[in-house]
Design an enzyme around this catalytic site. Structure first.
Site, short mmCIF file in Angstrom:
data_model
loop_
_atom_site.label_atom_id
_atom_site.label_comp_id
_atom_site.label_asym_id
_atom_site.label_seq_id
_atom_site.Cartn_x
_atom_site.Cartn_y
_atom_site.Cartn_z
N VAL A 6 44.87 -15.63 0.21
CA VAL A 6 44.53 -14.23 0.47
C VAL A 6 43.64 -14.12 1.70
O VAL A 6 43.83 -13.24 2.56
CB VAL A 6 43.84 -13.59 -0.76
CG1 VAL A 6 43.41 -12.16 -0.44
CG2 VAL A 6 44.78 -13.60 -1.96
N CYS A 7 42.68 -15.01 1.82
CA CYS A 7 41.79 -15.00 2.99
C CYS A 7 42.56 -15.19 4.29
O CYS A 7 42.24 -14.57 5.31
CB CYS A 7 40.73 -16.08 2.85
SG CYS A 7 39.69 -15.94 1.40
#
Length: 210
Positions: A44-45
């Site tokens: 996600v990052c």
């Protein structure tokens, strides 16, 4: 004490992918977005940092600097940047703070122990030229942020800084705004020559001032 809106953003020194910084000096006389990500080399990052890199020119038009943070060291950050550019198509040219001792994370309350005792949650801080905190958002680690919303809020903050207006629900750049209640009708006639509609006396809707 937790950080609250209107507080002065805590100053700090840190190592980053662009070298050492003192935060307030690095911000200078413009706006800043400080945002944390839980950990390097995570999915996600990777999408978030890539999209923030895509938005960087839009923030620069508004005089806003961007800086990220996680509790990983600089070498880890630099290795990860290659993956972000490869998978997201955008090179991260803004600095990432290395915070392995969690000094900055603790200053800004980025670690929520009931959620994760080690890694930061997805926080966002918008800081104005006076170094005041103007926005705080915290997302869980499993939910990617809506970074277009951060840009929208910057537009609202900068507009309402210049004019005696507020922005209604879901407002976007160029849409109608609301004259704040503290402005009398007499003053509103002077300050908002385009006029307004008022479905209620306290709800005066006017075109966005330029």
């Amino acid at each position: 004490m937790p950080i609250r809106l209107g507080d002065t953003a805590p100053d700090f020194t840190a190592e980053t992918t662009a070298g050492p910084i003192r935060f307030h000096d690095w911000i200078g006389d413009g706006w800043c977005i400080l945002f944390s990500h839980p950990e390097d080399f995570t999915p996600v990052c990777t999408t978030e940092l890539g999209y923030m890199a895509k938005l960087k020119p839009e923030f620069e038009k508004r005089g806003v600097k961007i800086i990220g943070l996680s509790v990983d060291p600089v070498d880890s950050h630099k290795g990860w940047l290659k993956d972000i550019e490869e998978t997201q198509g955008n090179a991260v040219t803004y600095p990432l703070i290395a915070d392995p001792k969690r000094k900055v994370a603790d200053l800004y309350g980025m670690i929520h122990p009931a959620h994760d005792e080690v890694h930061t949650v997805r926080t966002v801080f918008v800081i104005d030229p006076c170094k005041k905190i103007r926005l705080m958002i915290a997302y869980p680690q499993t939910t990617g942020r809506n970074l277009d919303e951060v840009l929208r809020v910057v537009d609202s903050l900068q507009l309402t800084e210049k004019f005696s207006v507020s922005t209604p629900v879901n407002w976007k750049q160029g849409e109608d705004v609301i004259i704040i209640p503290a402005v009398s009708d007499a003053d509103a006639k002077k300050n908002f020559p385009a006029g307004w509609t008022a479905p209620k006396p306290y709800l005066r809707i006017t075109p966005q001032p330029r």
